[in-house]
Design a protein around this motif. Structure first.
Motif, PDB file in Angstrom:
ATOM      1  N   THR A  43      65.815 -19.384  91.623  1.00 23.10           N
ATOM      2  CA  THR A  43      66.567 -20.169  92.462  1.00 23.10           C
ATOM      3  C   THR A  43      66.135 -20.800  93.576  1.00 23.10           C
ATOM      4  O   THR A  43      67.027 -21.184  94.309  1.00 23.10           O
ATOM      5  CB  THR A  43      65.831 -18.246  93.218  1.00 23.10           C
ATOM      6  OG1 THR A  43      66.355 -17.699  91.921  1.00 23.10           O
ATOM      7  CG2 THR A  43      66.798 -18.358  94.668  1.00 23.10           C
ATOM      8  N   ASP A 156      74.813 -16.674  89.422  1.00 21.45           N
ATOM      9  CA  ASP A 156      73.176 -15.702  88.889  1.00 21.45           C
ATOM     10  C   ASP A 156      73.466 -14.057  89.031  1.00 21.45           C
ATOM     11  O   ASP A 156      73.820 -13.893  89.538  1.00 21.45           O
ATOM     12  CB  ASP A 156      72.384 -15.830  90.277  1.00 21.45           C
ATOM     13  CG  ASP A 156      70.880 -16.010  90.149  1.00 21.45           C
ATOM     14  OD1 ASP A 156      70.554 -15.392  88.821  1.00 21.45           O
ATOM     15  OD2 ASP A 156      70.226 -16.129  91.440  1.00 21.45           O
ATOM     16  N   SER A 187      72.425 -18.053  84.916  1.00 27.91           N
ATOM     17  CA  SER A 187      71.274 -17.736  85.034  1.00 27.91           C
ATOM     18  C   SER A 187      70.843 -16.389  85.134  1.00 27.91           C
ATOM     19  O   SER A 187      71.663 -15.361  86.037  1.00 27.91           O
ATOM     20  CB  SER A 187      70.766 -17.834  87.032  1.00 27.91           C
ATOM     21  OG  SER A 187      69.124 -17.550  86.924  1.00 27.91           O
TER      22      SER A 187
END
Length: 306
Positions: A43, A156, A187
């Protein structure tokens, strides 16, 4: 050619080093898996790429240029923690977000119409975001991420909260975006998605990149020269060139053995040995899954194996 180059990036927060000399390259037109356990530094890196924060050391290049403010329009970002304005109507909000990315209102309206038809959500335009289910909100934010057709898309945990049907819909759209030339950083903790979608990966653990490379090449690095064999009969190891690790009895007289070969012993020799003793039914090389590789690297002391 690389769309993104991260060069020796360091990021510190008080007494914590979130990124420690991180370098990676994302090839243009690829789906790039950014992997790692919680707290590894993923992150922090994504926030730096999006210019939410800046690195303490190192630099980032986007399409060969030093990353700067103008590149915000070239990036689409779908965060794990979704951030829509609950009281705004869906259409109004998507128009607003598209214009923040440099689109005109007319251009954004036309592009959004295409996506609303594609996702079969034409009746959502005048609904408040707070009236949508979690999955519907995620579809809305995905559209906001990609409507301006960015060079680089960062997703993400994009499948979080989706049912299997909508997850497959999203996978198809991600592959279609890649086909049209977009580059996607993906991700995730879901290793099955990595297996299915990604071309290259980088694994971050304890603030460092501990594994990176093209997906097939990384898997080959972790192969142990072993094979799974199904057969009928009795197979005895009469050679020092291979070892029968385990044998299981299956149904209808079928047996399954896990066999590891020495580096000098060929697969053809093993097959010849097998068929001289048993009725061979199936033969396959043991290729590690990314879930197994992840546990192998992160589960112990993750030595750098770049």
């Amino acid at each position: 050619m690389n769309i993104l180059e991260v060069q020796n990036v360091v990021k510190r927060y008080a007494n914590h080093t979130a990124l420690d000399d991180v370098s990676l390259e994302v090839p243009k037109g690829s789906i790039f898996g950014l992997l790692g356990p919680n707290g590894a530094g993923k992150t922090s890196l994504i926030r730096i790429i999006n210019q939410i924060t800046a690195p303490d050391e190192g630099r980032i290049l986007l399409d060969g240029e030093l990353l700067r403010q103008k590149h915000i329009e070239d990036i689409g970002y779908l965060p794990e923690e979704r951030g829509l304005y609950k009281k705004m109507k869906v259409g109004e909000q998507l128009l607003y977000l598209a214009q923040l990315k440099g689109m005109t209102k007319a251009e954004a309206t036309e592009k959004l119409k295409v996506w609303f038809i594609k996702f079969d959500i034409k009746d959502w335009w005048y609904k408040n975001v707070e009236d949508l289910s979690k999955g519907m909100q995620q579809k809305t934010q995905f559209i906001a991420t990609i409507v301006h057709e960015p060079k680089l898309i960062i997703l993400d945990e994009p499948f979080s909260g989706f049912d299997p049907i909508n997850a497959n819909l999203l996978k198809d759209e991600i592959l279609e975006l890649k086909k049209k030339g977009s580059t996607i950083i993906f991700s995730t903790h879901r290793m099955e998605s990595v297996e299915e979608l990604c071309d290259n990966i980088a694994l971050i653990n304890k603030s460092k990149v501990v594994l990176r490379g093209e997906k097939k090449e990384v898997k080959n690095r972790f192969k142990d020269n072993s094979y799974t064999v199904d057969y009928i009969g009795d197979f005895q190891s009469n050679s020092n060139d291979f070892q029968i690790i385990e044998t299981k009895n299956l149904e209808d007289g079928l047996k399954r053995s896990h066999i590891r070969l020495s580096p000098e012993y060929s697969v053809n020799n093993l097959i010849s040995n097998l068929i001289s003793q048993v009725e061979l039914k199936a033969f396959s090389e043991n290729i590690p899954s990314f879930n197994e590789i992840f546990i192998n690297v992160v589960g112990g002391e993750a030595n750098e194996i770049l």
